[in-house]
Design a protein around this motif. Structure first.
Motif, short mmCIF file in Angstrom:
data_model
loop_
_atom_site.label_atom_id
_atom_site.label_comp_id
_atom_site.label_asym_id
_atom_site.label_seq_id
_atom_site.Cartn_x
_atom_site.Cartn_y
_atom_site.Cartn_z
N ASP A 105 1.02 -9.46 -1.14
CA ASP A 105 1.95 -8.33 -1.24
C ASP A 105 1.55 -7.16 -0.35
O ASP A 105 2.40 -6.32 -0.02
CB ASP A 105 2.05 -7.85 -2.69
CG ASP A 105 2.78 -8.84 -3.58
OD1 ASP A 105 3.45 -9.74 -3.04
OD2 ASP A 105 2.66 -8.72 -4.82
N GLY A 106 0.26 -7.07 0.03
CA GLY A 106 -0.20 -5.96 0.85
C GLY A 106 -0.24 -6.24 2.33
O GLY A 106 -0.63 -5.38 3.13
N VAL A 107 0.21 -7.45 2.73
CA VAL A 107 0.16 -7.86 4.14
C VAL A 107 1.34 -7.28 4.90
O VAL A 107 2.48 -7.30 4.42
CB VAL A 107 0.14 -9.39 4.24
CG1 VAL A 107 0.42 -9.86 5.66
CG2 VAL A 107 -1.20 -9.93 3.76
N TYR A 269 -0.29 4.65 -3.39
CA TYR A 269 1.09 4.34 -3.02
C TYR A 269 1.34 2.83 -3.01
O TYR A 269 2.47 2.39 -3.22
CB TYR A 269 1.43 4.95 -1.66
CG TYR A 269 1.59 6.45 -1.72
CD1 TYR A 269 2.75 7.04 -2.21
CD2 TYR A 269 0.56 7.29 -1.29
CE1 TYR A 269 2.90 8.41 -2.27
CE2 TYR A 269 0.70 8.67 -1.36
CZ TYR A 269 1.86 9.22 -1.85
OH TYR A 269 1.99 10.59 -1.92
N ASN A 270 0.29 2.05 -2.77
CA ASN A 270 0.45 0.60 -2.82
C ASN A 270 0.88 0.13 -4.21
O ASN A 270 1.57 -0.87 -4.35
CB ASN A 270 -0.87 -0.09 -2.43
CG ASN A 270 -1.15 0.02 -0.95
OD1 ASN A 270 -0.38 -0.48 -0.13
ND2 ASN A 270 -2.24 0.68 -0.59
N THR A 271 0.45 0.88 -5.22
CA THR A 271 0.81 0.55 -6.60
C THR A 271 2.10 1.23 -7.03
O THR A 271 2.98 0.61 -7.62
CB THR A 271 -0.33 0.97 -7.56
OG1 THR A 271 -1.53 0.30 -7.17
CG2 THR A 271 0.02 0.62 -9.00
N HIS A 272 2.21 2.53 -6.73
CA HIS A 272 3.31 3.33 -7.27
C HIS A 272 4.57 3.30 -6.41
O HIS A 272 5.67 3.50 -6.93
CB HIS A 272 2.85 4.78 -7.46
CG HIS A 272 1.83 4.96 -8.53
ND1 HIS A 272 2.15 5.02 -9.86
CD2 HIS A 272 0.48 5.07 -8.47
CE1 HIS A 272 1.05 5.18 -10.58
NE2 HIS A 272 0.01 5.19 -9.76
N ASP A 273 4.43 3.08 -5.10
CA ASP A 273 5.61 3.10 -4.23
C ASP A 273 5.38 2.21 -3.00
O ASP A 273 5.34 2.70 -1.87
CB ASP A 273 5.93 4.53 -3.80
CG ASP A 273 7.35 4.68 -3.25
OD1 ASP A 273 8.00 3.63 -3.02
OD2 ASP A 273 7.79 5.82 -3.03
N PRO A 274 5.25 0.90 -3.21
CA PRO A 274 4.98 0.01 -2.07
C PRO A 274 6.11 0.00 -1.05
O PRO A 274 5.86 -0.29 0.13
CB PRO A 274 4.79 -1.36 -2.73
CG PRO A 274 5.45 -1.26 -4.06
CD PRO A 274 5.29 0.17 -4.49
N VAL A 275 7.32 0.28 -1.47
CA VAL A 275 8.44 0.33 -0.51
C VAL A 275 8.20 1.44 0.51
O VAL A 275 8.46 1.27 1.71
CB VAL A 275 9.78 0.55 -1.25
CG1 VAL A 275 10.91 0.80 -0.25
CG2 VAL A 275 10.10 -0.65 -2.13
N ALA A 276 7.67 2.57 0.06
CA ALA A 276 7.38 3.68 0.98
C ALA A 276 6.29 3.30 1.97
O ALA A 276 6.33 3.73 3.13
CB ALA A 276 6.98 4.93 0.19
N VAL A 277 5.32 2.50 1.54
CA VAL A 277 4.26 2.03 2.45
C VAL A 277 4.87 1.18 3.56
O VAL A 277 4.53 1.34 4.74
CB VAL A 277 3.19 1.24 1.67
CG1 VAL A 277 2.19 0.59 2.63
CG2 VAL A 277 2.46 2.15 0.70
N ARG A 278 5.79 0.28 3.19
CA ARG A 278 6.44 -0.56 4.20
C ARG A 278 7.30 0.28 5.15
O ARG A 278 7.32 0.05 6.37
CB ARG A 278 7.29 -1.63 3.52
CG ARG A 278 7.98 -2.59 4.48
CD ARG A 278 6.97 -3.25 5.41
NE ARG A 278 7.60 -4.02 6.47
CZ ARG A 278 7.64 -5.35 6.50
NH1 ARG A 278 7.11 -6.04 5.49
NH2 ARG A 278 8.20 -5.97 7.49
N GLN A 279 7.99 1.28 4.61
CA GLN A 279 8.81 2.15 5.46
C GLN A 279 7.94 2.93 6.44
O GLN A 279 8.29 3.08 7.62
CB GLN A 279 9.63 3.10 4.58
CG GLN A 279 10.73 2.41 3.79
CD GLN A 279 11.40 3.33 2.78
OE1 GLN A 279 10.83 4.36 2.39
NE2 GLN A 279 12.59 2.96 2.34
N ALA A 280 6.79 3.41 5.96
CA ALA A 280 5.87 4.12 6.85
C ALA A 280 5.35 3.19 7.93
O ALA A 280 5.22 3.58 9.10
CB ALA A 280 4.71 4.72 6.04
#
Length: 326
Positions: A105-107, A269-280
């Motif tokens: 999920d973090g890749v 953010y990986n836990t609370h808002d992973p969508v934002a990590v992908r957008q960044a």
């Protein structure tokens, strides 16, 4: 496979040992990657010393982020074998090894515009900069950004991202070599803290208004003196404490001067808002493709040099990023 491991905590150069260990097997939701490059971060030194908030069981392999090639899949994982990816490593089996496990999920896909070493250095430092400057501090075009340790790994990312956001960037560094590096990264003004007072420079550059945003991975005196030159409604982003001193902020001072103190722990953010990590990541990939951001990799080193590299980063004697290329 070969892997650096810490059997007893201590200074990285003494604590890390190059061992021969079994290649790990991915479990459900995990992937095995061949490490193409592993970026050296200050938290790697903290892990070796036992000072980090995460304390993996001994023995463990440090190395918190990597660029790698997917070579094995655990149950339920649909990644493409052979894909070139970036990811945090899955401790206790970190990235200073020939192979490492990652959580599927973090890749994220490695940007095509960056080579392996640059891609390995993009993830944590630039994600931290992106969330710190945009989500936490809401940096606006035309504002003044003060970056401490501007020639280091985290600071250099903030310099490039600040310029990309349209800010005037003032970088603080220690020593002539780092002055040149910060200028080459695009900082508008560079202050050598060993011979200049950054508070006075900021006030002069802003006609007394101060810096709208302060990006501080150093703590200690850097934080304390930043409160003397932060602007009205300014924002101080707390990223880390490489000085070794955690400041005790005077909240009465924040009230009187009307500035905000913002904590930033990007990993949450990986836990609370992973969508934002992908957008960044998508935005950082675009900026890399346009040539606006490019991690400053000063040295590419073999796996055998990992313990020395982590020690040098811990000692603050490096410029830019050191990346291990197994």
């Amino acid at each position: 496979m070969k892997a650096w491991r810490v059997h007893e905590t201590g200074q990285p150069r003494e604590a890390m040992r190059l061992d021969e260990v079994p290649t790990p097997v991915p479990g459900p939701g995990e992937a095995l990657v061949r490490v193409l490059a592993a970026n050296v971060n200050f938290p790697d030194a903290m892990l070796c010393r036992g000072d980090y908030q995460i304390k993996p069981p001994l023995p463990f392999t440090p190395g918190v982020e990597l660029c790698g090639e997917v070579v094995g899949l655990g149950e339920g994982v649909t990644l493409e074998p052979g894909a070139r990816v970036i990811s945090p490593a899955l401790l206790p089996g970190g990235a200073f090894a020939e192979y490492a496990l990652v959580t599927a999920d973090g890749v994220l896909p490695a940007p095509e515009a960056l080579d392996d070493a640059e891609a390995a250095a993009l993830h944590i430092g630039y994600q931290t900069g992106w969330f710190g400057l945009h989500r936490r501090a809401a940096l606006r075009p035309g504002e003044t950004l003060l970056v401490h340790a501007a020639a280091g790994g985290v600071g250099s990312a903030a310099v490039q991202l600040g310029k990309a956001a349209g800010a005037t960037v003032i970088g603080v560094v220690g020593g002539p070599e780092k002055v040149k590096a910060a200028r080459d990264l695009g900082a508008d003004i560079v202050v050598d803290r060993r011979s200049e007072d950054f508070v006075a420079v900021v006030k002069e550059a802003t006609a007394g208004r101060g810096a709208n945003v302060v990006y501080d991975p150093v703590g200690g005196e850097a934080y304390t003196r930043s409160t003397k030159c932060v602007a009205f409604e300014g924002r101080i982003v707390i990223v880390g404490f490489t000085s070794g001193t955690v400041p005790a902020p005077g909240l009465n001072h924040a009230l009187v001067k009307n500035y905000a103190i913002l904590g930033l722990h990007w990993g949450l953010y990986n836990t609370h808002d992973p969508v934002a990590v992908r957008q960044a990541h998508d935005e950082l990939t675009r900026l890399a493709a346009e040539g606006v951001v490019r991690p400053f990799v000063s040295e590419r080193l073999p796996l055998a040099a990992a313990s020395d590299a982590v020690q040098r980063v811990a000692d603050g004697s490096t410029v830019g990023r050191l990346v291990i290329v197994p």
